[in-house]
Design a protein around this motif. Sequence first.
Motif: not given
Length: 339
Positions: A298, A310, A313
């Motif tokens: 992430c 990401r 997101t």
Amino acid sequence: MKTLSLNQLDYLPDGLLEATPESLHRILPEPTLIHLAGRHAEPLFVSILLHGNESTGLFALQLLLKKYQSQPLPRSLSIFFGNISAASKNLRRLDNQPDYNRIWPGTELPDCAETEMAREIVSIMKKRHVFASVDVHNNTGLNPHYACVNRLDNPFLQLASLFGRLVVYFIRPKGVQTAAFAEICPAVTLECGRPGQHYGVEHVLEYLNSCLHLVELSHHQVQPQDIDLFHTIAQVKVHEKINFSFNRADVDLLLNEDLERMNFTEIPAGTVWGTSRFNSLIPVIAQDEHGNDVTEKCFSIENGDLLINRNHTMPSMLTLDERVIRQDCLCYLMERIHL
């Protein structure tokens, strides 16, 4: 283990409908479950003040109960007044307390007086054949109103979409009220924006009144065009050994002051969240819904910048309240799912 008595009443004490969160402890000195009879016997269960600084649920229920002072409730109503002692100080929780929305059956916390109380409440409501459960919360950051569910069954989504089209599905953190009640009835958490906003109180009032008038919850599927459904894929916390701030430069992690404006916005990979004194250690920890560490999937550090990795997101519950971040988390990361 210390004991925590659960007060149960079948009436509204004098002054309850006028009390503020700060004065409520003078009327209800301990967590209290109030049962009120209505035309339909199976009760709607509503929990409020699980976090003491989230007042919208109290104010909405006061207006709802005033509306029915001279007429019977359409459906029986059971109300749990949660962390009253924290509410008296306008705090999420006191330092010596667990989070009242992490104590419910399924929790990862060790047994304590609060977890025993929560088990008792679920048992009581199961015996009363609870119709549905609504847990009312506020956010500290900039967030729209939305509903949360722990199951994607149609009655749960019907209950959630009654609040609005924005719905979040999650199974972590553990020990939340909604997940415990999902074992015995359709259950939903309402996230109603910041405390002190009149629109939030009116929205919850209208929603609870609608729930009281429901005869049953439909098993039909919610139409895809009527719902925006998101799945929480990670909870993000600041590393406990990292000191952080939004406005002081002498810290390990300086977070962007406009971070909360990213809530419920799909952001691209490479978006900067802040700057770090460390070039190798990622100063936040991301855990997926199974408790696995997904930090490096992430986030990354590049030239001292904390970046999201990401694409597409969507963060939620980003807040500038540093105490809440320490007590709970920095945010959740979500992705869109389709029915």
